[in-house]
Every structure is written in structure tokens, then in C-alpha cells.
Design a protein around this motif. Structure first.
Motif, PDB file in Angstrom:
ATOM      1  N   VAL A   1       0.700  -1.318   0.205  1.00  0.00           N
ATOM      2  CA  VAL A   1       0.405   0.188  -0.095  1.00  0.00           C
ATOM      3  C   VAL A   1       1.150   1.391   0.319  1.00  0.00           C
ATOM      4  CG1 VAL A   1      -1.856   1.055   1.492  1.00  0.00           C
ATOM      5  CG2 VAL A   1      -1.348  -1.058   1.777  1.00  0.00           C
ATOM      6  N   ALA A   2       0.150   2.080  -0.912  1.00  0.00           N
ATOM      7  CA  ALA A   2       1.349   3.575  -0.424  1.00  0.00           C
ATOM      8  C   ALA A   2       0.722   4.815  -0.161  1.00  0.00           C
ATOM      9  CB  ALA A   2       2.311   3.356  -2.074  1.00  0.00           C
ATOM     10  N   CYS A   3       1.371   6.169   0.081  1.00  0.00           N
ATOM     11  CA  CYS A   3       0.661   7.031   0.277  1.00  0.00           C
ATOM     12  C   CYS A   3       1.318   7.833  -1.009  1.00  0.00           C
ATOM     13  CB  CYS A   3       1.294   7.767   1.215  1.00  0.00           C
ATOM     14  SG  CYS A   3       0.402   9.544   1.454  1.00  0.00           S
ATOM     15  N   LEU A   4       0.714   8.602  -2.340  1.00  0.00           N
ATOM     16  CA  LEU A   4       1.872   9.401  -2.766  1.00  0.00           C
ATOM     17  C   LEU A   4       1.171  10.732  -3.103  1.00  0.00           C
ATOM     18  CD1 LEU A   4       0.324   7.300  -6.263  1.00  0.00           C
ATOM     19  CD2 LEU A   4       2.362   7.171  -4.361  1.00  0.00           C
ATOM     20  N   GLY A   5       2.212  11.582  -2.435  1.00  0.00           N
ATOM     21  CA  GLY A   5       2.118  12.927  -3.049  1.00  0.00           C
ATOM     22  C   GLY A   5       3.219  13.399  -2.707  1.00  0.00           C
ATOM     23  N   GLN A   6       2.813  15.791  -2.777  1.00  0.00           N
ATOM     24  CA  GLN A   6       4.202  15.859  -3.139  1.00  0.00           C
ATOM     25  C   GLN A   6       3.954  17.350  -2.092  1.00  0.00           C
ATOM     26  OE1 GLN A   6       5.545  17.753  -6.303  1.00  0.00           O
ATOM     27  NE2 GLN A   6       7.462  16.736  -6.149  1.00  0.00           N
ATOM     28  N   PRO A   7       4.438  18.290  -1.199  1.00  0.00           N
ATOM     29  CA  PRO A   7       5.413  17.151  -0.369  1.00  0.00           C
ATOM     30  C   PRO A   7       5.067  16.021   0.658  1.00  0.00           C
ATOM     31  CG  PRO A   7       4.820  19.143   0.820  1.00  0.00           C
ATOM     32  CD  PRO A   7       4.409  19.064  -0.110  1.00  0.00           C
ATOM     33  N   VAL A   8       5.838  14.799   0.342  1.00  0.00           N
ATOM     34  CA  VAL A   8       4.947  13.850   1.708  1.00  0.00           C
ATOM     35  C   VAL A   8       5.508  13.287   2.469  1.00  0.00           C
ATOM     36  CG1 VAL A   8       6.282  11.639  -0.305  1.00  0.00           C
ATOM     37  CG2 VAL A   8       2.986  12.061   1.337  1.00  0.00           C
ATOM     38  N   ALA A   9       7.087  13.622   2.771  1.00  0.00           N
ATOM     39  CA  ALA A   9       8.401  12.740   3.596  1.00  0.00           C
ATOM     40  C   ALA A   9       7.360  13.521   5.475  1.00  0.00           C
ATOM     41  CB  ALA A   9       9.467  13.823   3.835  1.00  0.00           C
ATOM     42  N   GLU A  10       7.099  14.047   5.541  1.00  0.00           N
ATOM     43  CA  GLU A  10       6.971  13.983   6.977  1.00  0.00           C
ATOM     44  C   GLU A  10       5.503  13.916   7.565  1.00  0.00           C
ATOM     45  OE1 GLU A  10       7.102  18.508   7.759  1.00  0.00           O
ATOM     46  OE2 GLU A  10       9.283  18.356   7.127  1.00  0.00           O
ATOM     47  N   ASN A  11       4.824  13.416   5.954  1.00  0.00           N
ATOM     48  CA  ASN A  11       2.950  12.895   6.074  1.00  0.00           C
ATOM     49  C   ASN A  11       3.286  11.096   7.719  1.00  0.00           C
ATOM     50  OD1 ASN A  11       0.643  10.587   6.193  1.00  0.00           O
ATOM     51  ND2 ASN A  11       0.090  12.521   4.221  1.00  0.00           N
ATOM     52  N   PRO A  12       3.015  11.589   8.398  1.00  0.00           N
ATOM     53  CA  PRO A  12       2.757   9.981   9.332  1.00  0.00           C
ATOM     54  C   PRO A  12       2.110   9.538   9.136  1.00  0.00           C
ATOM     55  CG  PRO A  12       1.673  12.055  10.233  1.00  0.00           C
ATOM     56  CD  PRO A  12       1.835  11.921   8.628  1.00  0.00           C
ATOM     57  N   THR A  13       1.140   9.027   8.124  1.00  0.00           N
ATOM     58  CA  THR A  13       0.103   7.520   8.174  1.00  0.00           C
ATOM     59  C   THR A  13       0.673   6.360   7.672  1.00  0.00           C
ATOM     60  OG1 THR A  13      -1.061   9.576   6.811  1.00  0.00           O
ATOM     61  CG2 THR A  13      -1.609   7.328   6.337  1.00  0.00           C
ATOM     62  N   GLY A  14       2.011   6.080   7.315  1.00  0.00           N
ATOM     63  CA  GLY A  14       2.545   4.881   7.421  1.00  0.00           C
ATOM     64  C   GLY A  14       3.324   4.449   8.684  1.00  0.00           C
ATOM     65  N   ALA A  15       3.600   5.837   9.490  1.00  0.00           N
ATOM     66  CA  ALA A  15       3.511   5.041  11.248  1.00  0.00           C
ATOM     67  C   ALA A  15       2.224   4.493  11.538  1.00  0.00           C
ATOM     68  CB  ALA A  15       4.447   6.285  11.652  1.00  0.00           C
ATOM     69  N   MET A  16       1.523   4.846  11.413  1.00  0.00           N
ATOM     70  CA  MET A  16       0.139   4.491  11.962  1.00  0.00           C
ATOM     71  C   MET A  16      -0.234   2.867  11.320  1.00  0.00           C
ATOM     72  SD  MET A  16      -3.254   6.143  11.817  1.00  0.00           S
ATOM     73  CE  MET A  16      -3.641   6.953  10.295  1.00  0.00           C
ATOM     74  N   GLN A  17       0.339   3.197   9.795  1.00  0.00           N
ATOM     75  CA  GLN A  17      -0.070   1.390   9.416  1.00  0.00           C
ATOM     76  C   GLN A  17       0.038   0.639   9.318  1.00  0.00           C
ATOM     77  OE1 GLN A  17      -3.620   1.298   7.968  1.00  0.00           O
ATOM     78  NE2 GLN A  17      -4.010   3.047   7.545  1.00  0.00           N
ATOM     79  N   GLU A  18       1.661   1.160   9.447  1.00  0.00           N
ATOM     80  CA  GLU A  18       2.713  -0.301   9.372  1.00  0.00           C
ATOM     81  C   GLU A  18       2.712  -0.769  10.952  1.00  0.00           C
ATOM     82  OE1 GLU A  18       6.698  -0.078   7.936  1.00  0.00           O
ATOM     83  OE2 GLU A  18       5.399  -0.705   6.077  1.00  0.00           O
ATOM     84  N   ALA A  19       2.381   0.143  11.949  1.00  0.00           N
ATOM     85  CA  ALA A  19       2.674  -0.359  12.868  1.00  0.00           C
ATOM     86  C   ALA A  19       0.758  -1.412  13.293  1.00  0.00           C
ATOM     87  CB  ALA A  19       1.820   0.575  14.258  1.00  0.00           C
ATOM     88  N   ALA A  20      -0.231  -1.015  12.154  1.00  0.00           N
ATOM     89  CA  ALA A  20      -1.164  -2.262  12.388  1.00  0.00           C
ATOM     90  C   ALA A  20      -0.862  -3.684  12.238  1.00  0.00           C
ATOM     91  CB  ALA A  20      -2.451  -1.142  12.018  1.00  0.00           C
ATOM     92  N   PHE A  21       0.197  -3.117  10.686  1.00  0.00           N
ATOM     93  CA  PHE A  21       0.260  -4.549  10.751  1.00  0.00           C
ATOM     94  C   PHE A  21       0.723  -5.417  11.232  1.00  0.00           C
ATOM     95  CE2 PHE A  21       0.705  -2.342   6.032  1.00  0.00           C
ATOM     96  CZ  PHE A  21      -0.891  -1.975   5.654  1.00  0.00           C
ATOM     97  N   ARG A  22       1.841  -4.787  11.688  1.00  0.00           N
ATOM     98  CA  ARG A  22       3.134  -5.876  12.693  1.00  0.00           C
ATOM     99  C   ARG A  22       2.237  -6.066  13.995  1.00  0.00           C
ATOM    100  NH1 ARG A  22       6.657  -1.398  11.811  1.00  0.00           N
ATOM    101  NH2 ARG A  22       5.587   0.327  14.095  1.00  0.00           N
ATOM    102  N   ALA A  23       1.106  -5.137  14.099  1.00  0.00           N
ATOM    103  CA  ALA A  23       0.282  -5.667  15.456  1.00  0.00           C
ATOM    104  C   ALA A  23      -0.100  -7.283  15.153  1.00  0.00           C
ATOM    105  CB  ALA A  23      -0.592  -4.320  15.856  1.00  0.00           C
TER     106      ALA A  23
END
Ligand code: NDP
Length: 289
Positions: A8-30
Motif C-alpha cells: 500500500v502506498a501514500c502518494l503526495g508532494q511534499p509527502v516526507a513528513e506525512n505520518p500515516t505510514g507509521a500508524m499503518q505499519e504499526a497496525a500491520f505489525r500488531a
């Protein structure tokens, strides 16, 4: 054992500071599922190619952020009825080879309102500050969920009148626009006030939307779409007046929860996602002892 992790990906510009990945990856791991969430910078001129890549590489879903939420629609196979009224897509799900556009921002707000504030929008009289993407998403979902009356308060008339027109022609809600001139006095008959402008967003954390809450009736829920910081000046002011508040962090978590469900078909651990997001944003997870 397989090694081809669903993407899954988040596409944007600028996007480097978008924190969504941290929450989704934490859910995948959990949940112990081997999915990956990539945060990818895509300039507007490359969006078409990026979506072709998403198709070719079999991505299971996407988040879209600034500036792609509107432009992506032309490259999708289908767009949900709500996203079409809103005019923007923030989430894409895959159905076989088809890419389907959704908008989970307003749905996230609605869920936060119901779950965290314990209030159903049905029959409520609501004032919304702003007429941008977040305002349109929140207003559309509130209207479709049975809100009685929407008052759109915005600085520029052009965006607000287009929003009012789209809501009036696509939903059953009674809706009107009021220009935002100087300090706007919140009327006594309002059940819910939502700040859907970017006033108060980091780094302008001391900015307060020019609103006067003195006439707001006791029990008026004051909500903010701004999630960083979660305790905005607006919410702090409302709290001081004894009014119930709802922060933008809940909306952000729940829109991510809904996206997760659309992509994986599973229910993610909401508290894990919220804590991961707070940590990513540098917000302390520890409340006062
Ligand atoms: P847009 O740029 O689409 O819209 C911005 C809105 O804010 C417009 O209505 C604009 O008014 C208004 N505005 C901005 N500055 C001022 C000002 N100084 N005075 C009066 N009005 C102002 O942004 P979005 O709708 O995408 O985002 C709005 C906020 O919502 C952001 O803070 C964003 O981070 C947040 N958001 C939160 C989400 C969540 O899950 N919690 C999800 C999506 C967004 P005008 O039309 O006059 O320019």
C-alpha cells in the motif's frame, strides 16, 4: 512461507513528513500480517505514470494527499458516490484489477464524533469553518448521516458557494453560506462547531480561528480537523468555557482505520494506530498522572 508482501502506498508532494505510514505499519505489525506501507513523493506531472505503476505492481491500495486528491480521479476505474460529491479521493482500494476511489476523511470524522464524543449527527445543527477538502468531506458525510442544518462559514465566497451548491443538489441537508468577516459569533442554536480550516496547524500553533464562543449553548461540541497539535487554541478555549471537544487526531486515526479495513478486510488495533501516530508526530502518549 511467501515473500511477496502486499503493498500500500501514500502518494503526495511534499509527502516526507506525512505520518500515516507509521500508524499503518504499526497496525500491520500488531496483526502479524506481512504488508508494507510506502510513502512516495510523486510530482503532479508523474501521477498518471504512478497510477500505471500501481496497477502493474499490484498495489492493494493507496492514500492520496496534496496535491493529488482531485487529479487522481481521472485515472481510476470507479469513484464512490460520497467521493464524487466531495470531489476528492484520499483512499484507493483494489477490486480485482479495478482501482476504486473512496474518501475516508469525512467518515473518519463521523466515527470520531460517534465513538469518541458519543454524539450522532442525525437532526443536528452544525456550523463548519472552511470550504476546502476537509470541510467538503466532513460536510458531505454529516449531510448523508442525517444532519438537519449546515452553516458553511468561509473567508472566500467562491469555494463556499460551490460547496453549498454541491451539498444542496446531492444530499437532503438544508445548507447555507455565511461570509466570515472579522470575529464570527457562534449562534446559540448550534449543536456542533467544526474547524475545517488550517488555522492552528503546526507550526502556527498559537493561531486561533476568529470565532466568539460566548453565545454557544452549553453542550455545543467543538471539533477541530487540525491534528497537529491535537489541543489547538480553539479546543483549549472551548474547554475553558466548559464545552465538550473533539480533536483532529481521532479523525486522522479513524480515516486510517477505515482505509485499513478497505485494503485488508481486517479490523486494525485502533489504540496501537493512535499511539504510533502520536509517537510519529512527537506527541507524548503519556497523560498527566
Ligand atoms: P484546503 O487548503 O483545501 O482548505 C483550507 C481552508 O482553510 C479553506 O477553507 C481556507 O479558506 C481556510 N483558511 C486557511 N487559512 C485561513 C485563514 N487565515 N483565515 C480563514 N480561513 C482560512 O485544506 P484542507 O481542507 O485539505 O485541510 C484543512 C485542515 O484540515 C488542515 O489543517 C488539514 O491538516 C486538516 N485535515 C485533517 C484531517 C484529519 O484526518 N484530521 C484530514 C484532512 C485534513 P479560503 O477558502 O478562504 O482560502
Amino acid at each position: 512461507m511467501t515473500f511477496d508482501a502486499p503493498l500500500v502506498a501514500c502518494l503526495g508532494q511534499p509527502v516526507a513528513e506525512n505520518p500515516t505510514g507509521a500508524m499503518q505499519e504499526a497496525a500491520f505489525r500488531a496483526l502479524g500480517i506481512d504488508w508494507r506501507y510506502l510513502t512516495i513523493e510523486v510530482p503532479p506531472a508523474s501521477l498518471r505514470d504512478a497510477i500505471l505503476g500501481v496497477r502493474a505492481l499490484g498495489f492493494r491500495g493507496l492514500n492520496l494527499t496534496i496535491p493529488h486528491k482531485v487529479a487522481v480521479i481521472q485515472y481510476l476505474d470507479e469513484v464512490s458516490a460520497e467521493a464524487r460529491i466531495i470531489g476528492a479521493v484520499n483512499t484507493v482500494r483494489r477490486d480485482g484489477s479495478r482501482l476504486i476511489g473512496e474518501n475516508t476523511d469525512g467518515k473518519g470524522f463521523l466515527r470520531a464524533m460517534r465513538v469518541d464524543a458519543g454524539i450522532d449527527p442525525r437532526g443536528k445543527r452544525i456550523a463548519i469553518l472552511g470550504a476546502g477538502g476537509a470541510a467538503r468531506a466532513i460536510a458531505t458525510e454529516l449531510a448523508l448521516a442525517g444532519a438537519a442544518d449546515l452553516l458553511i462559514v468561509n473567508r472566500s465566497a467562491e469555494r463556499a458557494t460551490a460547496m453549498v451548491r454541491d451539498l444542496a443538489s446531492n444530499t437532503p441537508v438544508s445548507v447555507r453560506y455565511e461570509p466570515w468577516i472579522g470575529q464570527w459569533r457562534v449562534p446559540a442554536g448550534i449543536d456542533l462547531l467544526v474547524n475545517a480550516t488550517s488555522i492552528g496547524l503546526f507550526p502556527d500553533v498559537d493561531a486561533m480561528p476568529p470565532v466568539d464562543l460566548t453565545a454557544a449553548a452549553p453542550g455545543t461540541l467543538v471539533a477541530d480537523a487540525v491534528f497537529n497539535p491535537p489541543e489547538t487554541c480553539l479546543l483549549a478555549t472551548a474547554r475553558q468555557r466548559g464545552l465538550p471537544v473533539l480533536d483532529g487526531l481521532s479523525m486522522l486515526v479513524y480515516q486510517g482505520v477505515i482505509g485499513f479495513q478497505l485494503w485488508t478486510g481486517q479490523d486494525p488495533p485502533e489504540e496501537v494506530m493512535k499511539q504510533a501516530l502520536k509517537q510519529a508526530l512527537g506527541i507524548s502518549a503519556c497523560s498527566a498522572p
